[in-house]
Design a protein around this motif. Structure first.
Motif: not given
Lengths: 443, 146, 442
Positions: A86-94, C127-132, C155-159, C178-184
Motif C-alpha cells: 500500500l506504499f505510494a512512495s518509493p523506499i528511498s523517500d521513506i 561505516g557505509g550508511l547512505r540515505s537509500e 535520521e540525519y543521514v536521511g535513511a 520481510d522488510l529487507a533492512a540493509d543495516v542492523l
C-alpha cells in the motif's frame, strides 16, 4: 479540584487550522482529498483496481460528498498487501517504518516520508496545545517506544512543541515515579490505566502526586470512561485528556480532547472522518452513532482511503465552547469486531489462537480473562489440559506453561499469565466457547 | 518389574484434591499410596492403585486428565542409612531420578518402600538388580500391601 | 564475507582538520567550556578549591590542572546539579542505566541534540550508511541513550528507520527478512542471538538481506567480529560512547576498521593509569578520560570512564586526522555490562536488602550461553524463611527477581541457596564470577 487554569496555555501558531472557518476548512479538505485520491490511484495497485472495478476515477471527486463513491479499506488489506503493497512512495523517500500486530500472522507495516513525519509532529503539537501544554513544560513520555507508534509519535510532538522530553518509555513504575518527582514533570503521556497504577504505587511509596508540579495527563491508546477520568483528576490533581489515534492513519494525533473536555477534536484538515453503519456500510449523518472511517488527506507514503477503524462513536454536531471549528467525536468505547485493548496493545482473539496452536499443534479450549488488578490490566489465558500434553512431571507442565506464555508474548508483544485448568472447566455456550471475559472495572 | 502409576492434573484450588479421591472411593478402588506435587497454579496427584486400568477409566469418565507412567518400587531397610545405601547405588549407576516418594512402612520385617520415577526405567531396573537392590514387581507389591 | 563494499566517505571536514588546526579548535572550545561551567556548583567549588580560572587555561596541557570528575560526583549532584543552562533550555533528559537506586541523569539542549545526531551520523556514514538504506534499530529506546543516539544519527543521514527496539527476537527475524533492512544496529551479542533464532526458525541468517551492522553498548572481541560476520554474512563496525559524555557518537570505526576515530573536535581524550592517575605513553593500556568541550546543557570535564583501552594518533588510511581508540578491553571498577545494560554488584545487594528472608550473601554468575548474556544470582535464604511449600519458595524467588529487575532494569535468574550454602572466602567475598572472560567473549 482540577481547575481550569491547569489548561491555560499560550496560543500555539501551529494550532491555527483548529480554528479555520468551516468553508475554508472544507475547501482545504476537498483540494487535499483530490490530491490524495489521485496519488493513491497512481501509485497503489489495490486502490486503482478497486476504483476501476467501481468505474470511479480520481476526476469523479468533485465534492467532499463524492468520497462515498470510493471503496473502503480494511485492516486485512494491509495484511494481504504486506509488507509494502500500500506504499505510494518509493523506499528511498521513506524515512520511517512502524509496525503493529495484525489480526493474525504478519504484522501491519506503516510508512512515513519526512513530510509525513512533519505532519505527524504538527498534529501532536496541536494535541499538546489543546491539552494546555507549551514550550516550558517538562513532558514525561511513558508510552512504549519502538514499533508501536505511541512512543515516538508523542516524542516528536513534544520535541516540536519545544518542551523538555523525558523518554522514560514503558515499565519500571518506581523509576517513573522517581523521575516525575525529581524532575518536576508537568505533563505525562501514557495509557489511562497505567496512570491509575502510578497513582496507587506512588501512594504506596509515600509520594503525594497531588503535591507535585504535574498538572496534565495526555492519555490514550485504550478505551476509558469519564468516571475514570474523574478518578484520575481527583487522585493526582491534574487535568486528564483523552487522545485518539491509530497507526493505520498516522498514530496518535488523529483527535484530541480540549479544555472543554467534551469529546475529541479531529484534526480533520488531515484526517477526514465519516460515520457509517457497520452492517449496511451506508454513511450516517453527524449525531448518529456508527463506525468511524478515516481518509488521510495528506499522507504521502501510505494514504488511507476510507479506512474502517472498527471503532464505534458519533460525530458531535454542536460547536465546542473552546472555539475550535474542527469537529469532535465522542469518546470511543466499543468496537464493531472482537478486538480488545490491553495495556495499550490491540489484541485479536485470533492472534492468541494462533499462538496456542503453534505450541500444542491443535487448538486447546481456552478463555481470555481480563482483569484490572491494582489498576493494571492483567490478561490471563486459561488453557484446558488435554491428555496429549499432560505429564506426570511438574517440570514438563511448567515448561508447557512457559512455552505457551512465550508464544503469546512473541505474537502480541505483551505478557499473559497462562493458567492450566482441568478439562471442561471452561464454559461452552452453544458449542462455541465465549473467548473473552472482560472483568475490568472501567469506572 | 515396573509399576503403573496414575497422574491426575489438578488446579491448585480448594476442593480439587478430594474430587478424584471421591470418584475412586465410589468405585471401590483403594489408593495404595499417593504423592502431590504442587506449584502455585496447579498440582499433579500421583497415585498407585491396584486396579489402575479401572481407576483410569472412571477418572477419565469423570472428565479428569489421567496419565499412566511406569515407576519403580524399591525396598529398603527401614533404618538410618537405608535410603542412603540405595541412593549410592543409583548415583554409581549415573541413573537420573525425575522424582521419588516414599511408601509408608507396612510390614513386620522393618522394610520401607520407595517409588522412583527414573529417566530410563528399564536401564535403572537392570542396574539396580545387578547391585542387589530389591526391586519389587507389582504382584508382590499389591500382596505386600494387603 | 559479504559482497557489500564500504566506500570511504567522510561527512564533515572537521574530521580531517590537520592536527595543529584541530588542537587550536580544541583549545578554543575548551576555554569556552571552562567558562560555561564556571557557575555550575560542582565546578565552581572545585575551581575555587584548586584556584582555577578560565584565564588560566592557556594551552591544552593546562586541562590537567583541573581534577577529574567521576560517576560518584554526578550521583552526589543528582538529579541535575551539573546543569550549565537554565532548565527551560533542556530539550531532553536521559538516564545512565535502568536503576531506581541512584542513577545518573544527563541533559541536552536542542543544540546538543543536533550535535549528537551529527556525531552519530559521522560514524554511520564512515561505516557505509547512505540515505537509500533501511536501518533496523534493535536497541532499546527510552532513558538509555543508545537507541535515540543512533536513531537521530540515521535520521540525519536521511535513511529509513525501523525502530524495532529490543525484545521479541522471532519477530525481529521476520521483519529483517520481510522488510529487507540493509543495516542492523544493536549490541554485538544480540546480532548473534538474531542469527541463532533465525536458524531455529529455519532461516539461514546469511540469506537475510542485511549488508552491514553498527555495534555498540557492550564490550566485544575481534573473534566475535569474525563470528558475527561469518554467521550473518555482513560487515560489522564498532562504535563507542557513554551517556555521561554524550551517548553513542564519542568514537566509531571507519571503512579501515583499525580502531575507532574519536571525534576530537568535540571530545578531548586522555588515557591515564587508573592507579597513579598519570598519563600513560601512547599505545599503552590505560583508563579513558573525556572532556566534552561542546556540550551546552551538561559539559563534563575530565570524566573518568573506567573503560580501559589504548589510543593512537597515527594517521589513518581513511584520511581522518583524529586519534583512534582500541576496543574497550576491560574496566577499572567492578561494573558488569549485561546485554548492553550497566550493572554494579552493589545494585543486586540493594535489591536483596528489600526482600525479607534473604541473607546478604550472594554470588553473581555471568555467562554467555547461545550468544545471550545469562546472569544468575545465587542467594542464601534465612533458615526461618525456608518453607516446605514449593509454591512459597517459588514466590520468594519471584519477589527477589522482581526487585532485581526493578533496581537494575534487567531480568536475572535467581537461585535460592541453603543458609551458609555459599562459600565464604577470607577477606573480601567473591561477588562475581564472569565466565565470559574465561571464554574470551569479552
Amino acid at each position: 479540584m482540577a481547575s481550569s487554569d491547569k489548561c491555560a496555555a499560550k496560543f500555539n501558531p501551529v494550532s491555527a487550522p483548529d480554528y479555520l472557518p468551516k468553508k475554508q476548512l472544507q475547501s482545504l479538505q476537498l483540494s487535499r482529498l483530490k490530491m490524495i485520491v489521485q496519488r493513491a490511484y497512481d501509485y497503489v495497485a489495490l486502490f486503482r483496481q478497486r476504483m476501476d472495478q467501481r468505474k470511479v476515477t480520481p476526476d469523479d471527486i468533485q465534492s467532499l460528498d463524492d468520497i462515498t463513491k470510493l471503496p473502503f479499506t480494511v485492516k486485512t488489506d494491509l495484511r494481504d498487501t504486506y509488507p509494502f503493497g500500500l506504499f505510494a512512495s518509493p523506499i528511498s523517500d521513506i524515512v520511517r517504518l512502524h509496525a503493529s500486530s495484525g489480526t493474525t500472522g504478519k504484522p501491519i507495516v506503516v510508512a512515513y516520508t519526512q513530510k509525513d513525519i512533519d505532519v505527524w509532529a504538527s498534529v501532536m503539537v496541536r494535541t499538546f496545545a489543546a491539552c494546555g501544554l507549551g514550550a516550558g513544560d517538562i513532558i514525561q513520555n511513558s508510552y512504549g517506544y519502538g514499533l508501536f507508534t505511541g512512543g515516538l509519535g508523542a516524542h516528536y510532538g513534544a520535541e516540536s512543541l519545544g518542551a523538555t522530553v523525558i523518554p522514560t518509555s514503558g515499565g519500571n513504575t518506581d523509576r517513573q515515579i522517581m523521575v516525575m518527582k525529581d524532575f518536576g514533570v508537568t505533563a505525562i503521556c501514557c495509557t489511562p490505566s497505567y496512570f491509575l497504577h502510578l497513582i496507587e504505587r506512588a501512594s504506596e511509596m509515600g509520594v503525594d502526586l497531588k503535591a507535585l508540579p504535574l498538572r496534565v495527563g495526555v492519555f490514550g491508546a485504550e478505551p476509558w470512561t469519564d468516571s475514570m477520568r474523574i478518578r484520575i483528576e481527583k487522585g493526582a490533581n491534574i487535568k486528564a485528556f483523552d487522545i485518539y489515534g491509530l497507526s493505520e492513519i498516522i498514530g496518535p494525533g488523529v483527535a484530541s480532547a480540549c479544555c472543554a473536555q467534551e469529546g475529541l477534536h479531529i484534526f480533520e484538515d488531515h484526517f477526514y472522518p465519516e460515520i457509517i453503519d457497520p452492517e449496511t456500510l451506508e454513511p450516517l449523518p453527524d449525531g448518529t452513532e456508527g463506525e468511524l472511517v478515516f481518509t488521510t488527506l495528506s499522507k504521502l507514503a501510505m494514504p488511507a482511503i476510507r479506512y474502517r477503524t472498527r471503532d464505534i462513536t458519533e460525530i458531535i454536531t454542536e460547536p465546542c465552547s473552546c472555539g475550535r471549528t474542527i469537529r469532535r467525536i465522542k469518546r470511543v468505547g466499543r468496537r464493531s469486531d472482537d478486538m480488545f485493548i490491553i495495556r495499550g496493545v490491540n489484541v485479536f482473539p485470533s492472534q492468541i489462537e494462533e499462538a496456542l496452536l503453534a505450541v500444542e499443534g491443535t487448538l486447546p479450549h481456552y478463555q481470555i480473562v481480563l482483569t484490572r488488578k491494582g489498576d493494571l490490566d492483567q490478561m490471563e489465558i486459561q488453557v484446558e489440559v488435554t491428555a496429549d500434553v499432560f505429564s506426570d512431571k511438574v517440570r514438563a507442565l511448567e515448561e508447557l506453561q512457559h512455552k505457551l506464555g512465550q508464544s503469546v508474548e512473541h505474537t502480541l508483544g505483551i505478557r499473559a499469565k497462562i493458567s492450566l485448568v482441568q478439562p471442561h472447566t471452561i464454559q461452552r455456550s452453544e458449542g462455541k466457547a465465549k473467548r473473552v471475559i472482560d472483568n475490568r472495572d472501567m469506572s | 518389574m515396573k509399576i503403573n502409576q496414575l497422574s491426575v492434573f489438578l488446579e491448585n484450588k480448594p476442593g480439587r484434591l478430594s474430587e478424584p479421591c471421591e470418584i475412586l472411593a465410589a468405585n471401590g478402588i483403594n489408593i495404595l499410596t499417593l504423592s502431590l506435587a504442587d506449584t502455585e497454579q496447579f498440582g499433579i496427584l500421583r497415585l498407585v492403585v491396584k486396579e489402575w486400568e479401572k481407576a483410569k477409566r472412571v477418572l477419565e469418565e469423570a472428565g479428569t486428565v489421567v496419565n499412566v507412567t511406569e515407576v519403580v518400587a524399591l525396598e529398603v531397610a527401614d533404618r538410618p542409612g537405608g535410603l542412603e545405601d540405595v541412593l549410592k547405588v543409583i548415583e554409581s549407576g549415573d541413573i537420573n531420578v525425575e522424582y521419588m516418594y516414599a511408601f509408608t512402612t507396612f510390614s513386620k520385617n522393618k522394610r520401607a518402600i520407595l517409588v522412583f520415577r527414573f529417566e530410563d526405567a528399564d536401564r535403572a531396573v537392570a542396574y539396580l538388580r545387578d547391585h542387589d537392590v530389591n526391586v519389587i514387581d507389582s504382584v508382590s507389591l499389591y500382596q505386600n500391601l494387603k | 564475507m559479504s559482497d557489500f563494499v564500504c566506500e570511504n566517505r567522510i561527512l564533515d571536514k572537521d574530521e580531517t582538520l590537520d592536527r595543529a588546526q584541530l588542537r587550536a579548535l580544541q583549545l578554543e572550545r575548551l576555554r569556552q567550556c571552562v567558562q560555561r561551567v564556571a557557575d555550575v556548583p560542582f565546578y565552581k567549588e572545585m575551581f575555587q578549591r584548586e584556584n582555577i580560572t578560565p584565564e588560566k587555561i592557556k594551552t591544552l596541557d593546562d586541562l590537567r590542572r583541573i581534577p577529574f570528575t567521576t560517576k560518584a560526583d554526578l550521583r552526589e549532584y543528582y538529579p541535575l546539579g551539573f546543569l550549565a543552562v537554565p532548565r527551560s533550555e533542556i530539550a531532553r533528559i536521559h538516564g545512565s542505566s535502568g536503576t531506581t537506586g541512584k542513577p545518573t541523569f544527563v541533559a541536552y539542549t536542542a543544540q546538543d541534540r543536533a550535535t549528537w545526531a551529527n556525531l552519530c551520523a559521522r560514524f554511520l556514514v564512515a561505516g557505509g550508511l547512505r540515505s537509500e538504506h533501511l536501518v533496523h534499530i534493535a536497541f532499546g529506546y527510552g532513558l538509555f541513550t543508545g537507541g535515540f543516539g543512533l536513531h537521530y544519527g540515521v535520521e540525519y543521514v536521511g535513511a529509513s528507520i525501523l525502530p524495532a527496539a529490543s525484545g521479541n527476537t522471532p519477530r525481529q527475524v521476520m521483519l529483517l527478512q520481510d522488510l529487507a533492512a540493509d543495516v542492523l544496529i544493536c549490541t554485538p551479542s544480540y546480532s548473534l542471538q538474531i542469527a541463532e533464532v533465525a536458524r531455529a526458525q529455519g532461516v539461514d541468517p546469511r540469506t537475510l538481506p542485511l549488508k552491514y551492522a553498527h555495534f555498540g553498548g557492550e564490550p566485544w572481541t575481534e573473534d566475535m567480529r569474525v563470528q558475527i560476520e561469518r554467521e550473518l554474512d555482513i560487515l560489522a563496525f564498532n562504535n563507542y560512547g557513554l551517556s555521561e559524555v554524550i551517548g553513542p557518537g564519542v568514537s566509531g570505526e571507519c571503512a579501515a576498521r583499525q580502531g575507532m576515530h574519536i571525534q576530537e573536535d568535540h571530545f578531548i581524550v586522555e588515557c591515564i593509569d587508573p592507579e597513579t592517575l598519570e598519563p600513560v605513553p601512547e599505545g599503552e593500556q590505560g583508563e579513558l578520560v573525556f572532556t566534552a568541550i561542546t556540550k551546552q546543557a551538561m559539559p563534563i570535564i575530565r570524566y573518568r570512564t573506567r573503560d580501559i583501552a589504548t589510543i593512537t594518533s597515527q594517521p589513518c588510511v581513511c584520511g581522518r586526522t583524529t586519534a583512534r581508540m582500541s576496543r574497550v578491553i576491560g574496566r577499572s571498577d567492578d561494573m558488569l555490562i549485561i546485554r548492553g545494560v550497566n550493572v554494579y554488584p552493589s545494585q543486586v545487594e540493594e535489591a536483596l536488602l528489600r526482600v525479607d528472608g534473604t541473607a546478604p550473601h550472594y554470588l553473581i554468575e555471568v555467562d554467555r550461553t547461545g550468544n545471550l548474556d545469562d546472569i544468575k544470582v545465587h542467594v542464601e535464604v534465612h533458615p526461618e524463611s525456608f518453607s516446605d511449600k514449593m509454591a512459597q519458595m517459588q514466590a520468594l524467588r519471584e519477589r527477589i527477581a522482581a526487585e532485581i529487575r526493578s533496581v537494575t532494569g534487567i531480568g536475572m535468574k535467581v537461585e535460592l541457596v541453603a543458609p551458609r550454602g555459599l562459600e565464604r572466602s577470607m577477606g573480601k567475598a567473591v561477588r562475581v564470577i564472569d565466565h565470559r572472560r574465561e571464554k574470551g567473549t569479552i
